[in-house]
Design a protein around this motif. Structure first.
Motif, mmCIF file in Angstrom:
data_model
loop_
_atom_site.group_PDB
_atom_site.id
_atom_site.type_symbol
_atom_site.label_atom_id
_atom_site.label_comp_id
_atom_site.label_asym_id
_atom_site.label_seq_id
_atom_site.Cartn_x
_atom_site.Cartn_y
_atom_site.Cartn_z
ATOM 1 N N SER A 1 4.335 2.365 3.179
ATOM 2 C CA SER A 1 4.439 2.264 4.394
ATOM 3 C C SER A 1 5.185 0.888 4.899
ATOM 4 O O SER A 1 5.453 -0.014 4.008
ATOM 5 C CB SER A 1 3.079 2.271 4.806
ATOM 6 N N LEU A 2 5.640 1.068 5.921
ATOM 7 C CA LEU A 2 6.214 -0.280 6.781
ATOM 8 C C LEU A 2 5.155 -1.390 6.622
ATOM 9 O O LEU A 2 5.487 -2.683 6.505
ATOM 10 C CB LEU A 2 6.714 0.047 8.230
ATOM 11 N N ALA A 3 4.052 -1.285 6.892
ATOM 12 C CA ALA A 3 2.976 -2.236 6.851
ATOM 13 C C ALA A 3 2.935 -2.762 5.740
ATOM 14 O O ALA A 3 2.765 -4.072 5.613
ATOM 15 C CB ALA A 3 1.524 -1.628 7.392
ATOM 16 N N ALA A 4 2.626 -2.300 4.551
ATOM 17 C CA ALA A 4 2.527 -2.619 3.136
ATOM 18 C C ALA A 4 4.017 -3.371 3.028
ATOM 19 O O ALA A 4 3.814 -4.459 2.201
ATOM 20 C CB ALA A 4 2.523 -1.391 2.245
ATOM 21 N N LEU A 5 4.933 -2.891 3.266
ATOM 22 C CA LEU A 5 6.438 -3.596 2.907
ATOM 23 C C LEU A 5 6.257 -4.829 3.586
ATOM 24 O O LEU A 5 6.828 -5.817 2.992
ATOM 25 C CB LEU A 5 7.730 -2.585 3.266
ATOM 26 N N LYS A 6 6.082 -4.926 4.772
ATOM 27 C CA LYS A 6 6.122 -6.460 5.635
ATOM 28 C C LYS A 6 5.140 -7.354 4.840
ATOM 29 O O LYS A 6 5.430 -8.333 4.760
ATOM 30 C CB LYS A 6 5.631 -6.049 7.034
ATOM 31 N N PHE A 7 3.802 -6.777 4.386
ATOM 32 C CA PHE A 7 3.096 -7.706 3.668
ATOM 33 C C PHE A 7 3.637 -8.212 2.230
ATOM 34 O O PHE A 7 3.578 -9.404 1.931
ATOM 35 C CB PHE A 7 1.849 -7.040 3.414
ATOM 36 N N ILE A 8 4.283 -7.296 1.616
ATOM 37 C CA ILE A 8 4.984 -7.554 0.391
ATOM 38 C C ILE A 8 6.036 -8.671 0.704
ATOM 39 O O ILE A 8 6.371 -9.538 -0.142
ATOM 40 C CB ILE A 8 5.785 -6.308 -0.225
ATOM 41 N N ASN A 9 7.145 -8.477 1.747
ATOM 42 C CA ASN A 9 7.858 -9.339 2.053
ATOM 43 C C ASN A 9 7.122 -10.950 2.178
ATOM 44 O O ASN A 9 7.818 -11.973 1.853
ATOM 45 C CB ASN A 9 8.713 -8.918 3.428
ATOM 46 N N THR A 10 6.242 -10.849 3.098
ATOM 47 C CA THR A 10 5.524 -12.036 3.408
ATOM 48 C C THR A 10 4.974 -12.841 2.166
ATOM 49 O O THR A 10 5.075 -13.790 1.889
ATOM 50 C CB THR A 10 4.494 -11.927 4.441
ATOM 51 N N ASP B 1 12.424 -3.137 11.595
ATOM 52 C CA ASP B 1 11.911 -1.801 10.925
ATOM 53 C C ASP B 1 13.072 -1.228 10.284
ATOM 54 O O ASP B 1 12.633 -0.457 9.164
ATOM 55 C CB ASP B 1 11.111 -1.150 11.916
ATOM 56 N N ALA B 2 14.218 -1.140 10.899
ATOM 57 C CA ALA B 2 15.416 -0.335 10.479
ATOM 58 C C ALA B 2 15.780 -0.818 9.001
ATOM 59 O O ALA B 2 16.302 0.095 8.180
ATOM 60 C CB ALA B 2 16.480 -0.297 11.183
ATOM 61 N N VAL B 3 15.917 -1.954 8.869
ATOM 62 C CA VAL B 3 16.187 -2.782 7.528
ATOM 63 C C VAL B 3 15.040 -2.827 6.429
ATOM 64 O O VAL B 3 15.417 -2.941 5.073
ATOM 65 C CB VAL B 3 16.953 -3.901 7.795
ATOM 66 N N ILE B 4 13.814 -2.756 6.811
ATOM 67 C CA ILE B 4 12.840 -3.273 5.694
ATOM 68 C C ILE B 4 12.733 -2.212 4.623
ATOM 69 O O ILE B 4 12.830 -2.753 3.433
ATOM 70 C CB ILE B 4 11.519 -3.285 6.717
ATOM 71 N N PRO B 5 12.762 -1.068 4.841
ATOM 72 C CA PRO B 5 12.634 -0.196 3.602
ATOM 73 C C PRO B 5 13.642 -0.234 2.567
ATOM 74 O O PRO B 5 13.385 -0.295 1.465
ATOM 75 C CB PRO B 5 12.797 1.435 4.115
ATOM 76 N N GLY B 6 15.056 -0.538 2.940
ATOM 77 C CA GLY B 6 15.968 -0.877 1.992
ATOM 78 C C GLY B 6 16.069 -2.344 1.523
ATOM 79 O O GLY B 6 17.015 -2.509 0.594
ATOM 80 N N MET B 7 15.532 -3.208 2.311
ATOM 81 C CA MET B 7 15.823 -4.671 1.889
ATOM 82 C C MET B 7 14.535 -5.268 0.896
ATOM 83 O O MET B 7 14.708 -6.161 0.550
ATOM 84 C CB MET B 7 16.173 -5.494 3.000
ATOM 85 N N THR B 8 13.487 -4.560 1.157
ATOM 86 C CA THR B 8 12.345 -5.069 0.306
ATOM 87 C C THR B 8 12.342 -5.494 -0.963
ATOM 88 O O THR B 8 12.075 -6.531 -1.552
ATOM 89 C CB THR B 8 10.988 -4.335 0.705
ATOM 90 N N ALA B 9 12.872 -4.443 -1.744
ATOM 91 C CA ALA B 9 13.096 -4.629 -3.347
ATOM 92 C C ALA B 9 13.776 -5.611 -3.492
ATOM 93 O O ALA B 9 13.690 -6.489 -4.423
ATOM 94 C CB ALA B 9 13.362 -3.213 -4.036
#
Length: 312
Positions: free
Chosen positions: A30-39, A123-131
Motif C-alpha cells: 500500500s502507498l501508506a506503507a511505502l511512504k513509511f518505508i521511505n521515511t 503518489d504517482a512515483v512512489i510505487p516505482g521509486m521506493t525499492a
C-alpha cells in the motif's frame, strides 16, 4: 562504528542483489506503507551520516585546527591524518566549496519526505521509486561505515567505500528512471519534485571516482604514473557520465551537477600541496596541470550538454 569489512561488503552485495526481489514485493504494498518505508530508510541514512569517525570528519577536524587550509597551496605540511598525507597524491581532489552541495541534497530530500507524507503530489512515483530509494539509503549508510581509517592500508578493503558509493549512484539512477516513467504515464506528475535525487545521483557518481582515487592514493605502493593514469581516466569518465546520462535520461540537473564536481576538481588542482618526494612531484605536478585542463573541459562539456537538454 567499526563494522568488519566482510560484513559491510556482504550487506552491500545483498542489497544490490536483492533489489529486484524487493521491488517486486513492494509493488503490491500500500502507498501508506511505502511512504513509511521511505521515511524510515531516509532516517537511517541521516543517522548513519551523523555518526562520527569518518575520514571526511578527520579532514574537517584538521581544517579547524589549521593543519589543512584548502585555500592555500602547500599549507597542510603538518597534517597528520590520512587526508593530510594523501591530498598531494590524488589527482581527483575537489575544493572544499564543492561539498556545500550536500545542503541542498538533504534539504530537498527532507522536503520530499514531508511532501509524500502530507500530500498526494508524489503518489504517482512512489510505487516505482521506493525499492531503489531504500537501496540508495542503505548503500550510503554502508559507505558511512566503510569510509573510516580502519579500512585503509593494504588489501582490497580500502575500496569497499567506493563500491558502496557506486551502489548508491546506481540505485539513485533507478529513482530517476521511476520519475521519468511516472511523468510519461501521468501528465499531472511534476517530475521536478525528484530534483534533489538527481543532484544526489550526480554528486555520488562523481564522489565514487573521488573515493576510488583517494583509496588508491592511500596505498604508499601506488606509483605516481599509476595515480596519473587513474586520475586522468576518472576525469574522462566523469565527463562521459555527465554528457551520456544527461542525454540518455533527459536529466539536465545531472549534467549540471557533474559540471559542478569537475569544476571543483579543477580548482582543487590549483590548491594541491606538493608531493613529499621530488621524483613523485615531478610527475604528479605536471599531471595536475593536465588534470586541471581535463576537468575544466569536462565541466564545460557537461554544462553545455545540460543547457542544450534543458532547452529541447
Amino acid at each position: 562504528r567499526n563494522l568488519s569489512p566482510p560484513l559491510v561488503t556482504l550487506a552491500g552485495v545483498a542489497t544490490m542483489a536483492g533489489l529486484p526481489a524487493v521491488d517486486a514485493i513492494l509493488s503490491t504494498t500500500s502507498l501508506a506503507a511505502l511512504k513509511f518505508i521511505n521515511t524510515a530508510a531516509f532516517a537511517l541514512n541521516v543517522g548513519a551520516v551523523s555518526v562520527p569517525g569518518r575520514l571526511d570528519g578527520q579532514q574537517d577536524d584538521e581544517m579547524r585546527k589549521g593543519e589543512i587550509n584548502p585555500s592555500k597551496p602547500n599549507a597542510n605540511e603538518t597534517a597528520s591524518g590520512v587526508y593530510g598525507r594523501n591530498r598531494c597524491r590524488t589527482l581527483v581532489d575537489p575544493s572544499g566549496w564543492a561539498f556545500a552541495i550536500w545542503g541542498p541534497i538533504y534539504l530537498g530530500e527532507t522536503a520530499f519526505i514531508a511532501t509524500q507524507l502530507l500530500s498526494s503530489h508524489a503518489d504517482a512515483v512512489i510505487p516505482g521509486m521506493t525499492a531503489p530509494f531504500v537501496a540508495a539509503n542503505l548503500m550510503q549508510s554502508l559507505w558511512c561505515a566503510s569510509f573510516r581509517p580502519s579500512y585503509l592500508g593494504g588489501g582490497m578493503k580500502k575500496y569497499i567505500s567506493a563500491g558502496m558509493l557506486a551502489g548508491t549512484a546506481y540505485s539513485l539512477s533507478l529513482v530517476l528512471e521511476a520519475g521519468n516513467a511516472a511523468a510519461a504515464a501521468n501528465p499531472a506528475f511534476h517530475a521536478w519534485i525528484l530534483t534533489p535525487f538527481v543532484i544526489h545521483f550526480g554528486w555520488v557518481s562523481a564522489a565514487t571516482l573521488v573515493n576510488l582515487n583517494g583509496s588508491f592514493a592511500s596505498d604508499s605502493t601506488s606509483s605516481p604514473r599509476a595515480l596519473t593514469a587513474l586520475g586522468h581516466s576518472s576525469a574522462l569518465a566523469a565527463t562521459a557520465l555527465g554528457v551520456g546520462v544527461t542525454v540518455a535520461m533527459s536529466a539536465p540537473v545531472y549534467g549540471m551537477t557533474l559540471a559542478w564536481a569537475l569544476a571543483a576538481c579543477a580548482d582543487g588542482m590549483k590548491k594541491r600541496k606538493a608531493a613529499h618526494s621530488e621524483h613523485d612531484e615531478k610527475i604528479l605536478g605536471a599531471a595536475a596541470n593536465v588534470q586541471r585542463k581535463l576537468c575544466l573541459a569536462g565541466s564545460f562539456a557537461c554544462g553545455a550538454t545540460a543547457l542544450y537538454t534543458a532547452l529541447l
